[in-house]
Design a protein around this motif. Structure first.
Motif, PDB file in Angstrom:
ATOM      1  N   ASP A   1      70.702  31.342   6.065  1.00  0.00           N
ATOM      2  CA  ASP A   1      71.162  29.976   5.835  1.00  0.00           C
ATOM      3  C   ASP A   1      71.302  29.290   7.188  1.00  0.00           C
ATOM      4  O   ASP A   1      72.198  29.606   7.957  1.00  0.00           O
ATOM      5  N   ILE A   2      70.427  28.340   7.487  1.00  0.00           N
ATOM      6  CA  ILE A   2      70.421  27.710   8.797  1.00  0.00           C
ATOM      7  C   ILE A   2      71.714  26.949   9.059  1.00  0.00           C
ATOM      8  O   ILE A   2      72.203  26.913  10.181  1.00  0.00           O
TER       9      ILE A   2
ATOM     10  N   ALA B   1      76.758  26.669  12.157  1.00  0.00           N
ATOM     11  CA  ALA B   1      78.217  26.660  12.195  1.00  0.00           C
ATOM     12  C   ALA B   1      78.750  27.848  12.987  1.00  0.00           C
ATOM     13  O   ALA B   1      79.684  27.700  13.783  1.00  0.00           O
ATOM     14  N   ASP B   2      78.154  29.024  12.797  1.00  0.00           N
ATOM     15  CA  ASP B   2      78.577  30.209  13.552  1.00  0.00           C
ATOM     16  C   ASP B   2      78.348  30.022  15.044  1.00  0.00           C
ATOM     17  O   ASP B   2      79.154  30.434  15.865  1.00  0.00           O
ATOM     18  N   ALA B   3      77.218  29.399  15.392  1.00  0.00           N
ATOM     19  CA  ALA B   3      76.907  29.194  16.805  1.00  0.00           C
ATOM     20  C   ALA B   3      77.847  28.178  17.437  1.00  0.00           C
ATOM     21  O   ALA B   3      78.198  28.301  18.610  1.00  0.00           O
ATOM     22  N   LEU B   4      78.253  27.166  16.685  1.00  0.00           N
ATOM     23  CA  LEU B   4      79.109  26.113  17.238  1.00  0.00           C
ATOM     24  C   LEU B   4      80.590  26.419  17.153  1.00  0.00           C
ATOM     25  O   LEU B   4      81.388  25.777  17.827  1.00  0.00           O
TER      26      LEU B   4
ATOM     27  N   PRO C   1      82.547  28.728  18.420  1.00  0.00           N
ATOM     28  CA  PRO C   1      83.264  28.943  19.687  1.00  0.00           C
ATOM     29  C   PRO C   1      83.422  27.655  20.500  1.00  0.00           C
ATOM     30  O   PRO C   1      84.355  27.529  21.285  1.00  0.00           O
ATOM     31  N   ILE C   2      82.541  26.692  20.288  1.00  0.00           N
ATOM     32  CA  ILE C   2      82.588  25.445  21.058  1.00  0.00           C
ATOM     33  C   ILE C   2      83.589  24.477  20.428  1.00  0.00           C
ATOM     34  O   ILE C   2      84.406  23.869  21.110  1.00  0.00           O
ATOM     35  N   THR C   3      83.517  24.320  19.112  1.00  0.00           N
ATOM     36  CA  THR C   3      84.350  23.340  18.428  1.00  0.00           C
ATOM     37  C   THR C   3      85.713  23.898  18.036  1.00  0.00           C
ATOM     38  O   THR C   3      86.615  23.146  17.740  1.00  0.00           O
ATOM     39  N   GLY C   4      85.815  25.199  18.009  1.00  0.00           N
ATOM     40  CA  GLY C   4      87.076  25.832  17.649  1.00  0.00           C
ATOM     41  C   GLY C   4      87.175  26.200  16.185  1.00  0.00           C
ATOM     42  O   GLY C   4      87.954  27.026  15.810  1.00  0.00           O
ATOM     43  N   ASP C   5      86.382  25.553  15.338  1.00  0.00           N
ATOM     44  CA  ASP C   5      86.505  25.865  13.903  1.00  0.00           C
ATOM     45  C   ASP C   5      85.179  25.772  13.154  1.00  0.00           C
ATOM     46  O   ASP C   5      85.165  25.799  11.939  1.00  0.00           O
ATOM     47  N   GLY C   6      84.094  25.614  13.831  1.00  0.00           N
ATOM     48  CA  GLY C   6      82.817  25.489  13.137  1.00  0.00           C
ATOM     49  C   GLY C   6      82.469  24.032  12.901  1.00  0.00           C
ATOM     50  O   GLY C   6      83.129  23.132  13.374  1.00  0.00           O
ATOM     51  N   VAL C   7      81.428  23.822  12.138  1.00  0.00           N
ATOM     52  CA  VAL C   7      80.952  22.463  11.856  1.00  0.00           C
ATOM     53  C   VAL C   7      81.268  22.123  10.425  1.00  0.00           C
ATOM     54  O   VAL C   7      80.988  22.894   9.517  1.00  0.00           O
ATOM     55  N   GLU C   8      81.850  20.976  10.205  1.00  0.00           N
ATOM     56  CA  GLU C   8      82.202  20.538   8.839  1.00  0.00           C
ATOM     57  C   GLU C   8      81.091  19.650   8.321  1.00  0.00           C
ATOM     58  O   GLU C   8      80.485  18.921   9.003  1.00  0.00           O
TER      59      GLU C   8
END
Length: 64
Positions: free
Chosen positions: A46-47, A52-55, A57-64
């Motif tokens: 699932d892209i 979301a997994d890649a982001l 650590p950057i965003t703190g909680d993933g991508v919504e």
């Protein structure tokens, strides 16, 4: 051509920079030796989940 393009092509011609498939394979082999077989991981099913997994650590909680 832009000055940057001419500069980079000159570096390649002079052997100052290595590029192409052979260079990519050599770099991947060095990284695999140093960091393990990270390139052998299965592709993400699932892209959106992979992004979301890649982001996370950057965003703190993933991508919504």
């Amino acid at each position: 051509m832009s000055p940057d393009t001419e500069r980079v092509l000159g570096q390649i011609d002079r052997g100052e920079m290595w590029c192409g498939p052979d260079a990519a394979r050599a770099i991947a082999a060095r990284h695999e030796k140093a960091y393990g077989a990270v390139f052998g991981r299965p592709a993400a099913e699932d892209i959106d989940a992979a992004r979301a997994d890649a982001l996370a650590p950057i965003t703190g909680d993933g991508v919504e």
